[in-house]
Each structure stands twice: as structure tokens, then as C-alpha cells.
Design a protein around this motif. Structure first.
Motif, mmCIF file in Angstrom:
data_model
loop_
_atom_site.group_PDB
_atom_site.id
_atom_site.type_symbol
_atom_site.label_atom_id
_atom_site.label_comp_id
_atom_site.label_asym_id
_atom_site.label_seq_id
_atom_site.Cartn_x
_atom_site.Cartn_y
_atom_site.Cartn_z
ATOM 1 N N GLY A 1 0.740 -1.146 0.354
ATOM 2 C CA GLY A 1 -0.259 0.254 -0.003
ATOM 3 C C GLY A 1 1.112 1.052 0.213
ATOM 4 N N ILE A 2 1.790 1.353 0.832
ATOM 5 C CA ILE A 2 2.732 1.859 1.458
ATOM 6 C C ILE A 2 3.927 2.809 -0.430
ATOM 7 C CG2 ILE A 2 4.634 3.596 1.716
ATOM 8 C CD1 ILE A 2 3.679 2.779 4.796
ATOM 9 N N PRO A 3 3.897 1.704 -0.519
ATOM 10 C CA PRO A 3 4.394 2.693 -2.438
ATOM 11 C C PRO A 3 3.432 2.386 -3.788
ATOM 12 C CG PRO A 3 6.083 -0.080 -1.669
ATOM 13 C CD PRO A 3 4.889 0.504 -0.940
ATOM 14 N N LEU A 4 2.849 2.067 -3.373
ATOM 15 C CA LEU A 4 1.196 1.687 -4.105
ATOM 16 C C LEU A 4 0.689 3.522 -4.082
ATOM 17 C CD1 LEU A 4 -0.554 1.205 -7.077
ATOM 18 C CD2 LEU A 4 -1.921 0.596 -4.689
ATOM 19 N N ILE A 5 0.469 4.005 -3.284
ATOM 20 C CA ILE A 5 0.564 5.220 -3.278
ATOM 21 C C ILE A 5 1.538 6.399 -3.196
ATOM 22 C CG2 ILE A 5 -0.192 6.738 -0.755
ATOM 23 C CD1 ILE A 5 -1.334 4.562 0.610
ATOM 24 N N GLY A 6 2.297 6.102 -2.801
ATOM 25 C CA GLY A 6 3.672 6.968 -3.848
ATOM 26 C C GLY A 6 3.729 6.678 -5.010
ATOM 27 N N PHE A 7 3.652 6.338 -5.578
ATOM 28 C CA PHE A 7 3.296 5.803 -6.940
ATOM 29 C C PHE A 7 2.161 6.785 -7.697
ATOM 30 C CE2 PHE A 7 1.758 4.265 -10.966
ATOM 31 C CZ PHE A 7 2.967 4.688 -11.959
ATOM 32 N N LEU A 8 1.062 6.789 -6.594
ATOM 33 C CA LEU A 8 -0.189 7.197 -7.425
ATOM 34 C C LEU A 8 0.339 8.959 -7.513
ATOM 35 C CD1 LEU A 8 -3.222 4.870 -6.214
ATOM 36 C CD2 LEU A 8 -1.795 5.225 -8.846
#
Length: 143
Positions: A21-28
Motif C-alpha cells: 500500500g505505501i509504495p502504491l500510494i507513493g506511485f499514485l
């Protein structure tokens, strides 16, 4: 790892949720909040990605900690309103602290000649609020 052993308080083992979740948020976040469609520089994206990951991780881990503490103090479904109200107050305080730190960091870096510009407050407030609500919704819905 001891940090992830709060399944009783959280309702789930959230290790993989955080690790994905954290890298996904960082990507989006750079695409949604910083309008990266105009800036195609890979360096600019990497800087915003790392900044967004730190930002998301900070909010996620602090709110996760407060959820664990509040669930221990106010367990069960009868105290959900109190728990959510207190979590909301913690989130508001956290948003104010992050805004103040970001503003202070911008002033310090600007005085050193850096090109760092913190995002406008409306973007920072919106992003902070969305992150807080998302993390809260995940943990409260599982409980």
C-alpha cells in the motif's frame, strides 16, 4: 517481527497491506496531486515518488499506532464513536504538524538556495485528509 504482531487489535496482519500500500500510494500521489502529466522528467517523478512514500509511511504508521492504542483503551463495537472521534482529532493534529514542518522545511531549504517548494496548502490538506480517511477506513472496516 514484533511490529506486525497486533492482529488482535487490528483484526488483520497488515504487513503485506503496508508493504504494498505505501509504495502504491507513493506511485499514485504524484499523478493525482502534482499533475505529473505535464512534467515527464524521470528524475522529477522519482523525487516525488520518494517524497510521497515517506509522507504516506509517516501517516500510515502514526495512525496505525494510534488505532492500536485506542482499540486497547476503547475495545468493542459499543465504543466505536468515541474511538473514531479521537482518531479524527489525532489526524487533524497530525495534519497541522505535517503542514507546519513542510512550511518550515520549505523556508529552511529556500534560504539555502534549494529549489524545493512544498506543495500548496490546499493540495497538502487534501492529500493528508485523503490518506488519513483511507487508513482509518481500512482499519475500522476490518475491526
Amino acid at each position: 517481527m514484533k511490529y506486525f504482531e497486533y492482529k488482535e487489535e487490528l483484526g488483520i496482519n497488515d504487513k503485506w497491506l503496508m508493504l504494498i500500500g505505501i509504495p502504491l500510494i507513493g506511485f499514485l500521489v504524484p499523478f493525482i496531486f502534482f499533475d505529473l502529466n505535464e512534467e515527464l522528467s524521470p528524475v522529477f517523478f522519482v523525487v516525488k515518488f520518494i517524497h510521497s512514500c515517506f509522507y504516506a509511511a509517516f501517516y500510515w504508521l502514526v495512525l496505525r499506532y494510534t488505532f492500536i492504542k485506542l482499540r486497547r483503551k476503547y475495545p468493542g463495537t459499543k465504543q466505536v464513536q468515541r474511538r473514531i472521534a479521537l482518531q479524527f482529532l489525532v489526524a487533524i493534529g497530525l495534519i497541522i504538524l505535517v503542514e507546519a514542518f513542510s512550511y518550515f522545511l520549505g523556508i529552511c531549504l529556500d534560504s539555502m538556495g534549494s529549489a524545493y517548494m512544498p506543495p500548496p496548502l490546499i493540495q497538502l490538506n487534501t492529500l493528508s485528509f485523503v490518506l488519513c480517511i483511507s487508513v482509518g477506513a481500512i482499519y475500522e472496516s476490518v475491526y
